[in-house]
Design a protein around this motif. Structure first.
Motif, mmCIF file in Angstrom:
data_model
loop_
_atom_site.group_PDB
_atom_site.id
_atom_site.type_symbol
_atom_site.label_atom_id
_atom_site.label_comp_id
_atom_site.label_asym_id
_atom_site.label_seq_id
_atom_site.Cartn_x
_atom_site.Cartn_y
_atom_site.Cartn_z
ATOM 1 N N VAL A 103 0.870 -1.173 0.000
ATOM 2 C CA VAL A 103 0.000 0.000 0.000
ATOM 3 C C VAL A 103 0.906 1.221 0.000
ATOM 4 C CG1 VAL A 103 -1.786 1.246 1.249
ATOM 5 C CG2 VAL A 103 -1.768 -1.241 1.272
ATOM 6 N N THR A 104 0.743 2.076 -0.972
ATOM 7 C CA THR A 104 1.637 3.218 -1.108
ATOM 8 C C THR A 104 1.315 4.290 -0.080
ATOM 9 O OG1 THR A 104 0.207 4.371 -2.668
ATOM 10 C CG2 THR A 104 1.831 2.829 -3.590
ATOM 11 N N ARG A 105 2.252 5.205 0.086
ATOM 12 C CA ARG A 105 2.083 6.312 1.022
ATOM 13 C C ARG A 105 0.873 7.159 0.642
ATOM 14 N NH1 ARG A 105 7.081 9.918 2.705
ATOM 15 N NH2 ARG A 105 7.883 7.827 2.533
ATOM 16 N N THR A 106 0.645 7.385 -0.660
ATOM 17 C CA THR A 106 -0.491 8.193 -1.116
ATOM 18 C C THR A 106 -1.809 7.547 -0.721
ATOM 19 O OG1 THR A 106 0.792 8.934 -3.004
ATOM 20 C CG2 THR A 106 -1.580 9.226 -3.128
ATOM 21 N N GLU A 107 -1.935 6.243 -0.919
ATOM 22 C CA GLU A 107 -3.169 5.555 -0.541
ATOM 23 C C GLU A 107 -3.401 5.651 0.957
ATOM 24 O OE1 GLU A 107 -3.404 2.016 -3.835
ATOM 25 O OE2 GLU A 107 -2.006 1.817 -2.167
ATOM 26 N N ARG A 108 -2.345 5.479 1.752
ATOM 27 C CA ARG A 108 -2.480 5.561 3.204
ATOM 28 C C ARG A 108 -2.878 6.974 3.622
ATOM 29 N NH1 ARG A 108 2.732 4.655 5.683
ATOM 30 N NH2 ARG A 108 2.803 6.860 6.082
ATOM 31 N N ARG A 109 -2.273 8.000 2.984
ATOM 32 C CA ARG A 109 -2.568 9.381 3.335
ATOM 33 C C ARG A 109 -4.039 9.696 3.069
ATOM 34 N NH1 ARG A 109 1.064 12.337 0.221
ATOM 35 N NH2 ARG A 109 -0.464 12.438 -1.428
ATOM 36 N N CYS A 110 -4.586 9.205 1.967
ATOM 37 C CA CYS A 110 -5.980 9.469 1.629
ATOM 38 C C CYS A 110 -6.925 8.841 2.655
ATOM 39 C CB CYS A 110 -6.298 8.949 0.232
ATOM 40 S SG CYS A 110 -5.481 9.880 -1.060
ATOM 41 N N VAL A 111 -6.552 7.689 3.167
ATOM 42 C CA VAL A 111 -7.400 7.004 4.143
ATOM 43 C C VAL A 111 -7.332 7.689 5.494
ATOM 44 C CG1 VAL A 111 -7.660 4.839 5.420
ATOM 45 C CG2 VAL A 111 -7.229 4.801 2.970
ATOM 46 N N MET A 112 -6.181 8.222 5.857
ATOM 47 C CA MET A 112 -5.969 8.738 7.205
ATOM 48 C C MET A 112 -6.382 10.198 7.374
ATOM 49 S SD MET A 112 -2.344 6.926 7.992
ATOM 50 C CE MET A 112 -2.229 7.545 9.656
ATOM 51 N N LYS A 113 -6.606 10.957 6.323
ATOM 52 C CA LYS A 113 -6.913 12.378 6.430
ATOM 53 C C LYS A 113 -8.267 12.618 7.069
ATOM 54 C CE LYS A 113 -3.453 14.588 4.735
ATOM 55 N NZ LYS A 113 -2.622 15.368 5.574
ATOM 56 N N LYS A 114 -8.298 13.582 7.971
ATOM 57 C CA LYS A 114 -9.568 14.048 8.512
ATOM 58 C C LYS A 114 -10.144 15.035 7.500
ATOM 59 C CE LYS A 114 -9.112 12.335 12.772
ATOM 60 N NZ LYS A 114 -10.068 11.720 13.621
ATOM 61 N N LYS A 115 -11.456 15.185 7.490
ATOM 62 C CA LYS A 115 -12.094 16.020 6.480
ATOM 63 C C LYS A 115 -11.894 17.514 6.738
ATOM 64 C CE LYS A 115 -16.281 16.687 3.894
ATOM 65 N NZ LYS A 115 -17.619 16.272 3.610
ATOM 66 N N TYR A 116 -11.851 17.925 8.016
ATOM 67 C CA TYR A 116 -11.772 19.345 8.340
ATOM 68 C C TYR A 116 -10.550 19.665 9.189
ATOM 69 C CZ TYR A 116 -16.618 19.151 6.882
ATOM 70 O OH TYR A 116 -17.753 18.942 6.164
ATOM 71 N N LYS A 117 -10.025 20.864 8.982
ATOM 72 C CA LYS A 117 -8.898 21.374 9.757
ATOM 73 C C LYS A 117 -9.322 22.728 10.314
ATOM 74 C CE LYS A 117 -4.135 22.911 9.000
ATOM 75 N NZ LYS A 117 -3.064 22.985 7.982
ATOM 76 N N LEU A 118 -9.100 22.934 11.611
ATOM 77 C CA LEU A 118 -9.420 24.207 12.244
ATOM 78 C C LEU A 118 -8.121 24.963 12.456
ATOM 79 C CD1 LEU A 118 -11.668 25.951 13.432
ATOM 80 C CD2 LEU A 118 -11.322 24.778 15.612
ATOM 81 N N PHE A 119 -8.072 26.200 11.986
ATOM 82 C CA PHE A 119 -6.841 26.985 11.972
ATOM 83 C C PHE A 119 -7.094 28.332 12.626
ATOM 84 C CE2 PHE A 119 -3.358 29.317 9.975
ATOM 85 C CZ PHE A 119 -2.348 28.371 9.974
ATOM 86 N N ASP A 120 -6.180 28.767 13.502
ATOM 87 C CA ASP A 120 -6.295 30.052 14.187
ATOM 88 C C ASP A 120 -5.261 31.018 13.618
ATOM 89 O OD1 ASP A 120 -6.688 32.168 15.881
ATOM 90 O OD2 ASP A 120 -6.401 31.026 17.730
ATOM 91 N N LEU A 121 -5.733 32.118 13.031
ATOM 92 C CA LEU A 121 -4.853 33.115 12.435
ATOM 93 C C LEU A 121 -4.367 34.157 13.444
ATOM 94 C CD1 LEU A 121 -6.820 33.783 9.132
ATOM 95 C CD2 LEU A 121 -4.732 32.441 9.419
ATOM 96 N N TYR A 122 -5.001 34.209 14.612
ATOM 97 C CA TYR A 122 -4.668 35.235 15.610
ATOM 98 C C TYR A 122 -3.232 35.052 16.091
ATOM 99 C CZ TYR A 122 -5.311 38.358 19.596
ATOM 100 O OH TYR A 122 -5.211 39.374 20.499
ATOM 101 N N GLU A 123 -2.430 36.075 15.949
ATOM 102 C CA GLU A 123 -1.020 36.065 16.340
ATOM 103 C C GLU A 123 -0.287 34.840 15.794
ATOM 104 O OE1 GLU A 123 -0.820 36.603 20.583
ATOM 105 O OE2 GLU A 123 -1.387 38.710 20.438
#
Length: 88
Positions: free
Chosen positions: A20-40
């Motif tokens: 199983v390639t790294r790309t296939e594993r990465r697609c399976v393991m990714k969460k759908k959303y990322k929360l990012f804070d721009l403050y400072e």
């Protein structure tokens, strides 16, 4: 079992080992959303599977920072293979 090169060996049909390639594993393991804070320039708050989890994390982060945050929600894009700003 994970190998140092980033590839994984798994048992397929009839006990045959498949790579199983790294790309296939990465697609399976990714969460759908990322929360990012721009403050400072804080950065990533967390990764979540559902918008319900994201809304809960936003409330908790807002309370923890006493409202001193500038949060954006990013959604995983299969087309670009990265997180993109989610549009409402």
């Amino acid at each position: 079992m994970f190998l140092p090169c980033g590839n994984r060996i798994q048992t397929g049909q009839n006990g045959i080992l498949e790579k199983v390639t790294r790309t296939e594993r990465r697609c399976v393991m990714k969460k759908k959303y990322k929360l990012f804070d721009l403050y400072e320039c804080y950065g990533t708050v967390g990764y979540y599977d559902t918008m319900q989890e994201v809304r809960k994390a936003i409330r908790e982060w807002n309370e923890a920072t006493d409202g001193e945050c500038n949060l954006i929600v990013m959604e995983w894009s299969e087309v670009y293979s990265t997180y993109c700003v989610k549009r409402s």
